[in-house]
Scaffold this motif. Structure first.
Motif, mmCIF file in Angstrom:
data_model
loop_
_atom_site.group_PDB
_atom_site.id
_atom_site.type_symbol
_atom_site.label_atom_id
_atom_site.label_comp_id
_atom_site.label_asym_id
_atom_site.label_seq_id
_atom_site.Cartn_x
_atom_site.Cartn_y
_atom_site.Cartn_z
ATOM 1 N N GLU A 14 0.793 -1.299 0.096
ATOM 2 C CA GLU A 14 0.000 0.068 -0.136
ATOM 3 C C GLU A 14 0.737 1.369 -0.094
ATOM 4 O O GLU A 14 1.926 1.399 0.692
ATOM 5 N N PHE A 15 0.604 2.423 -0.767
ATOM 6 C CA PHE A 15 1.320 3.597 -0.993
ATOM 7 C C PHE A 15 0.669 4.643 -0.390
ATOM 8 O O PHE A 15 -0.415 5.152 -0.919
ATOM 9 N N VAL A 16 1.756 5.323 0.190
ATOM 10 C CA VAL A 16 1.097 6.843 0.725
ATOM 11 C C VAL A 16 2.023 7.717 -0.216
ATOM 12 O O VAL A 16 3.221 7.853 -0.161
ATOM 13 N N MET A 17 1.362 8.665 -1.112
ATOM 14 C CA MET A 17 2.062 9.352 -1.821
ATOM 15 C C MET A 17 2.252 10.972 -1.238
ATOM 16 O O MET A 17 1.102 11.399 -0.772
ATOM 17 N N ILE A 18 3.454 11.552 -1.144
ATOM 18 C CA ILE A 18 3.399 12.767 -0.569
ATOM 19 C C ILE A 18 4.225 13.611 -1.798
ATOM 20 O O ILE A 18 5.081 13.433 -2.223
ATOM 21 N N LEU A 26 6.287 4.877 0.999
ATOM 22 C CA LEU A 26 6.071 6.181 0.618
ATOM 23 C C LEU A 26 6.602 6.464 -0.689
ATOM 24 O O LEU A 26 7.853 6.182 -1.134
ATOM 25 N N VAL A 27 5.675 7.078 -1.383
ATOM 26 C CA VAL A 27 6.244 7.861 -2.739
ATOM 27 C C VAL A 27 6.363 9.186 -2.676
ATOM 28 O O VAL A 27 5.450 9.955 -2.335
ATOM 29 N N PHE A 28 7.530 9.673 -3.095
ATOM 30 C CA PHE A 28 7.864 11.267 -2.912
ATOM 31 C C PHE A 28 7.570 11.629 -4.426
ATOM 32 O O PHE A 28 8.572 11.249 -5.360
ATOM 33 N N ALA A 29 6.583 12.511 -4.582
ATOM 34 C CA ALA A 29 6.498 12.907 -6.328
ATOM 35 C C ALA A 29 6.338 14.256 -6.296
ATOM 36 O O ALA A 29 5.978 15.244 -5.501
ATOM 37 N N MET A 50 -3.163 10.275 -1.144
ATOM 38 C CA MET A 50 -2.050 11.256 -1.631
ATOM 39 C C MET A 50 -2.240 12.508 -0.827
ATOM 40 O O MET A 50 -3.401 13.254 -0.768
ATOM 41 N N LEU A 51 -1.138 12.886 -0.292
ATOM 42 C CA LEU A 51 -1.124 14.149 0.545
ATOM 43 C C LEU A 51 -0.285 15.197 -0.202
ATOM 44 O O LEU A 51 1.083 14.669 -0.203
#
Length: 354
Positions: free
Chosen positions: A147-151, A200-203, A232-233
């Motif tokens: 599961e991915f939380v995108m920041i 964590l994905v840093f975009a 997505m934060l």
């Protein structure tokens, strides 16, 4: 933010002055991850307005945050991203290329892997070469890491404008070097701590100012890969504190989910609130959170401290580093560390649309 009509500026008042974050000696977090310096403030302690910024949180509101980022580090990053040498970071320009290289190097130095073959995600919806920059920190839990939380934040701005007093560069300090700096500092913390069970994905998005093109491209691309996005934060225009509010930031689409409630629980205080003007101007649809909402239908929202009264240089050459409050930004970053840690480590998905 994605273009807001000029008549909005009739509502603008002159922004408030800056406040500096009170510095203390860094200490190792007791039983904390190796290599991370700072000290944890618990809800039993009282944080004064001198420490946290006069307009950030009332002195009686105790919040949990990690003393990690500081005004010097924030100023260093902001000073580069919003420098005249980058000429306003217009999408496809040599200036934004310098910003992209800087972001890539920060990811590399902090042990964040490229999400794709490289950090660069080439846009397929813009004529000139343009890139999102995307990195990933894999979660530590065998199941939750799927599961991915995108920041995220957009790192482009509008480039050059008609000169005002000889200045033609729309530096984009608040819009959105401030959000980019926030994500870079959160990345730096988690790159050292590696305390996230979910991935964590840093975009960092390009072409936001062209119509959310960077985030639209990435959302579409990830959707095709059956990407397991949890939330997505997004961070947008967080360079100056809110005026006369008892919370530090607002979230777009406040009423659409329980995100504010979850954030405040992990912050042990009133970190995130509701700004009626954000709903009035439908800011939920005007930043890079929206394409992820549209594609994945999971809580995808933007945090901001731009409240239509505290900053009067939107898309103007006056959006300079000198207008920013680095102390406020450092406290905002530090306050969101336990929030993101909590969201990424909760055993069950707790963020939900209403």
């Amino acid at each position: 933010m994605k273009k807001i009509y000029r008549f909005i500026f009739l509502f603008f008042l002159l922004g408030c002055g800056t406040h500096q974050l009170k510095q203390t000696d860094a200490k190792n977090i007791p039983n904390g991850p190796a290599g991370v310096k700072g000290s944890v403030i618990t809800k039993e302690e009282v944080i004064t307005t001198e420490e946290i910024g006069q307009n950030a949180v009332e002195s009686k509101t105790a919040m949990s945050f990690v003393r990690f980022s500081d005004s010097d580090k924030v100023g260093e990053i902001m000073g580069f991203l919003a420098a005249d040498e980058l000429n306003g970071r217009d999408t496809g320009s040599p200036g934004i290329e310098k910003a992209a290289q800087f972001i890539e190097e920060q990811l590399r130095q902090n042990g964040i892997s490229p999400y794709f073959t490289t950090y660069r995600d080439t846009l397929d919806n813009f004529e000139e070469p343009a890139y999102n920059i995307v990195g990933i920190l894999e979660g530590t839990d065998a199941d939750l890491k799927k599961e991915f939380v995108m920041i995220g934040a957009h790192y482009d701005h509008i480039g050059l404008k008609s000169p005002v007093d000889g200045d033609a560069i729309a530096n984009g300090a608040n819009d959105n070097a401030s959000g980019t700096t926030t994500v870079l500092e959160l990345m730096r913390y988690f790159g050292k701590a590696r305390s996230n069970k979910r991935s964590l994905v840093f975009a960092f998005f390009s072409a936001e100012e062209k119509g959310l093109l960077g985030s639209k491209h990435l959302a579409n691309r990830l959707k095709e890969k059956d990407f397991g996005l949890y939330s997505m934060l997004n961070f947008e225009m967080v360079g100056v504190p809110l005026k006369d509010k008892d919370y530090m930031a607002y979230v777009s689409g406040y009423e659409k989910s329980n995100l504010a409630e979850v954030c405040n629980r992990y912050a042990n205080g009133h970190l995130v609130g509701f700004l009626p003007t954000a709903k009035e101007f439908n800011l939920f649809m005007r930043s890079d959170n929206f394409p992820f909402h549209a594609e994945f239908n999971v809580p995808s929202q933007t945090f901001s401290t731009f409240d239509f009264t505290n900053f009067d240089h939107y898309h103007m050459v006056g959006d300079e580093v000198s207008e920013m409050d680095f102390g406020h930004m450092a406290v905002l970053i530090n306050s969101f560390i336990p929030v993101i840690e909590g969201i990424s480590n909760a055993p069950q998905k707790e963020l939900k649309y209403n």
